[in-house]
Write an enzyme that holds these catalytic residues in place. Sequence first.
Site, PDB file in Angstrom:
ATOM      1  N   ARG A 156     -19.930  41.665 -29.793  1.00 38.05           N
ATOM      2  CA  ARG A 156     -20.329  41.451 -31.189  1.00 38.05           C
ATOM      3  C   ARG A 156     -19.836  42.559 -32.132  1.00 38.05           C
ATOM      4  O   ARG A 156     -19.800  42.365 -33.349  1.00 38.05           O
ATOM      5  CB  ARG A 156     -21.862  41.411 -31.287  1.00 38.05           C
ATOM      6  CG  ARG A 156     -22.537  40.346 -30.433  1.00 38.05           C
ATOM      7  CD  ARG A 156     -22.366  38.967 -31.037  1.00 38.05           C
ATOM      8  NE  ARG A 156     -23.026  37.957 -30.232  1.00 38.05           N
ATOM      9  CZ  ARG A 156     -24.317  37.652 -30.309  1.00 38.05           C
ATOM     10  NH1 ARG A 156     -25.087  38.279 -31.174  1.00 38.05           N
ATOM     11  NH2 ARG A 156     -24.832  36.712 -29.537  1.00 38.05           N
ATOM     12  N   GLU A 195     -33.275  43.222 -36.422  1.00 40.86           N
ATOM     13  CA  GLU A 195     -32.597  44.507 -36.212  1.00 40.86           C
ATOM     14  C   GLU A 195     -31.090  44.414 -36.397  1.00 40.86           C
ATOM     15  O   GLU A 195     -30.459  45.344 -36.896  1.00 40.86           O
ATOM     16  CB  GLU A 195     -32.879  45.017 -34.797  1.00 40.86           C
ATOM     17  CG  GLU A 195     -31.944  46.146 -34.406  1.00 40.86           C
ATOM     18  CD  GLU A 195     -32.286  46.802 -33.107  1.00 40.86           C
ATOM     19  OE1 GLU A 195     -32.011  46.207 -32.059  1.00 40.86           O
ATOM     20  OE2 GLU A 195     -32.836  47.896 -33.149  1.00 40.86           O
ATOM     21  N   ASP A 196     -30.528  43.282 -35.996  1.00 37.22           N
ATOM     22  CA  ASP A 196     -29.073  43.183 -35.984  1.00 37.22           C
ATOM     23  C   ASP A 196     -28.457  43.134 -37.374  1.00 37.22           C
ATOM     24  O   ASP A 196     -27.255  43.318 -37.527  1.00 37.22           O
ATOM     25  CB  ASP A 196     -28.650  41.946 -35.178  1.00 37.22           C
ATOM     26  CG  ASP A 196     -29.048  42.094 -33.723  1.00 37.22           C
ATOM     27  OD1 ASP A 196     -28.843  43.191 -33.179  1.00 37.22           O
ATOM     28  OD2 ASP A 196     -29.598  41.136 -33.152  1.00 37.22           O
ATOM     29  N   CYS A 216     -34.986  44.460 -31.104  1.00 40.08           N
ATOM     30  CA  CYS A 216     -34.370  43.398 -31.919  1.00 40.08           C
ATOM     31  C   CYS A 216     -35.310  42.850 -32.984  1.00 40.08           C
ATOM     32  O   CYS A 216     -34.869  42.339 -34.006  1.00 40.08           O
ATOM     33  CB  CYS A 216     -33.959  42.228 -31.031  1.00 40.08           C
ATOM     34  SG  CYS A 216     -33.303  42.699 -29.454  1.00 40.08           S
ATOM     35  N   LEU A 240     -29.141  31.704 -29.879  1.00 40.44           N
ATOM     36  CA  LEU A 240     -28.055  31.991 -28.935  1.00 40.44           C
ATOM     37  C   LEU A 240     -28.624  32.580 -27.648  1.00 40.44           C
ATOM     38  O   LEU A 240     -29.615  33.304 -27.672  1.00 40.44           O
ATOM     39  CB  LEU A 240     -27.100  33.018 -29.563  1.00 40.44           C
ATOM     40  CG  LEU A 240     -26.361  32.591 -30.826  1.00 40.44           C
ATOM     41  CD1 LEU A 240     -25.618  33.793 -31.406  1.00 40.44           C
ATOM     42  CD2 LEU A 240     -25.402  31.452 -30.540  1.00 40.44           C
ATOM     43  N   ARG A 290     -24.695  33.992 -37.084  1.00 37.12           N
ATOM     44  CA  ARG A 290     -25.639  34.993 -37.588  1.00 37.12           C
ATOM     45  C   ARG A 290     -25.135  35.717 -38.836  1.00 37.12           C
ATOM     46  O   ARG A 290     -25.869  36.540 -39.415  1.00 37.12           O
ATOM     47  CB  ARG A 290     -25.966  36.000 -36.478  1.00 37.12           C
ATOM     48  CG  ARG A 290     -26.540  35.354 -35.221  1.00 37.12           C
ATOM     49  CD  ARG A 290     -27.286  36.341 -34.361  1.00 37.12           C
ATOM     50  NE  ARG A 290     -28.410  36.916 -35.077  1.00 37.12           N
ATOM     51  CZ  ARG A 290     -29.114  37.958 -34.662  1.00 37.12           C
ATOM     52  NH1 ARG A 290     -28.815  38.541 -33.537  1.00 37.12           N
ATOM     53  NH2 ARG A 290     -30.123  38.432 -35.365  1.00 37.12           N
ATOM     54  N   HIS A 340     -26.039  43.691 -26.178  1.00 35.20           N
ATOM     55  CA  HIS A 340     -25.956  44.820 -27.106  1.00 35.20           C
ATOM     56  C   HIS A 340     -26.134  46.146 -26.368  1.00 35.20           C
ATOM     57  O   HIS A 340     -26.782  46.189 -25.317  1.00 35.20           O
ATOM     58  CB  HIS A 340     -27.069  44.726 -28.170  1.00 35.20           C
ATOM     59  CG  HIS A 340     -26.833  43.678 -29.212  1.00 35.20           C
ATOM     60  ND1 HIS A 340     -27.782  42.739 -29.534  1.00 35.20           N
ATOM     61  CD2 HIS A 340     -25.759  43.425 -30.014  1.00 35.20           C
ATOM     62  CE1 HIS A 340     -27.300  41.952 -30.500  1.00 35.20           C
ATOM     63  NE2 HIS A 340     -26.082  42.348 -30.801  1.00 35.20           N
TER      64      HIS A 340
HETATM   65  C1  CIR Z   1     -28.323  36.796 -30.174  1.00 36.67           C
HETATM   66  O1  CIR Z   1     -27.678  36.409 -29.199  1.00 36.67           O
HETATM   67  O2  CIR Z   1     -27.799  37.295 -31.168  1.00 36.67           O
HETATM   68  C2  CIR Z   1     -29.828  36.633 -30.158  1.00 36.67           C
HETATM   69  N1  CIR Z   1     -30.165  35.472 -29.403  1.00 36.67           N
HETATM   70  C3  CIR Z   1     -30.507  37.854 -29.576  1.00 36.67           C
HETATM   71  C4  CIR Z   1     -30.343  39.078 -30.415  1.00 36.67           C
HETATM   72  C5  CIR Z   1     -31.008  40.272 -29.816  1.00 36.67           C
HETATM   73  N2  CIR Z   1     -30.903  41.409 -30.651  1.00 36.67           N
HETATM   74  C6  CIR Z   1     -30.729  42.648 -30.225  1.00 36.67           C
HETATM   75  O3  CIR Z   1     -30.486  42.891 -29.035  1.00 36.67           O
HETATM   76  N3  CIR Z   1     -30.732  43.628 -31.125  1.00 36.67           N
END
Ligand code: CIR
Length: 276
Positions: free
Chosen positions: A137, A71-72, A255, A24, A91, A168
């Site tokens: 999110r 991390e997410d 992340c 994404l 996700r 985020h």
């Molecule tokens: C997203 O849009 O979810 C991923 N492309 C990037 C996630 C980055 N994660 C974060 O900032 N903790």
Amino acid sequence: MSDRSYRFTHAIVRAPADSATEGLRAVDSGAPDIALMRRHHADYVAALRAEGAVVVDLPPLPAYPDAQFVEDTALCLQEGAVVMRPGAPSRLGEAAEMAPTLARFYDEVLTIEGPGTIEAGDVLTMETEILVGRSARTDAAGIAEMARLVARWGYRVRELETPPGVLHFKTDCSLLDAETILSTERLAAAGGFTGYRVILTAEGEEAAANAIRFNGAVIVPDGFPRTTERLAQAGYRVVPVGNSECAKLDGGMSCLSLRFSPPKAGEGLPGLRAPL
Ligand code: CIR
């Protein structure tokens, strides 16, 4: 000054799959170069190891193009872990994939059941409180559920706002130590950091805000010399790591790992040495 918010023994990472090029992104700034992304990822792992981390290096998950942004998927605290409920539908399944690894290290692994959503990129764990930014999110119901879960371990959650258009909360800030936050000007201006010392990223270097403090080092994305200089002037040891390819997917230093000091040694995981 207490240091449990940045002294860790372990980190979990996941190598990027070939499908990471499909991850994404808010804006298309060109296709990520997967070979370069993997080199940067290896440098990132090396930087964590150099700070003493036992690194749990999970295999790629091709079905989830954003799975290297581990991390997410979870919040790792000293007492237990919480499996998140990502707000990005693509996700959602990544969080469940992380749960068995967490169970190796924690007796208590709790799960956000919903209907709210929360991604840990919106969660900044300080020494005495957990700051969570509402974002596209992460919603109020997700934050409220997480707050209920972590209350059993004595954590207080404070809800803030992620700036509009920012993926985020931690896209725009990082913990540097118990009393200090690295932040973009736009996030600091929102006023949620009263009581903390704030070091601002330099103008035009907002992407430097997604850094991590891991033991003695502040690991920052490479290419932000004025912010790096500010951190060095403030007495931090700064370790830059290349991030050009993950940046195309809105990902940064925080992340790419889950950082923690687990109550259990992680028995049964291949290649894992005991913590020092
Ligand atoms: C997203 O849009 O979810 C991923 N492309 C990037 C996630 C980055 N994660 C974060 O900032 N903790």
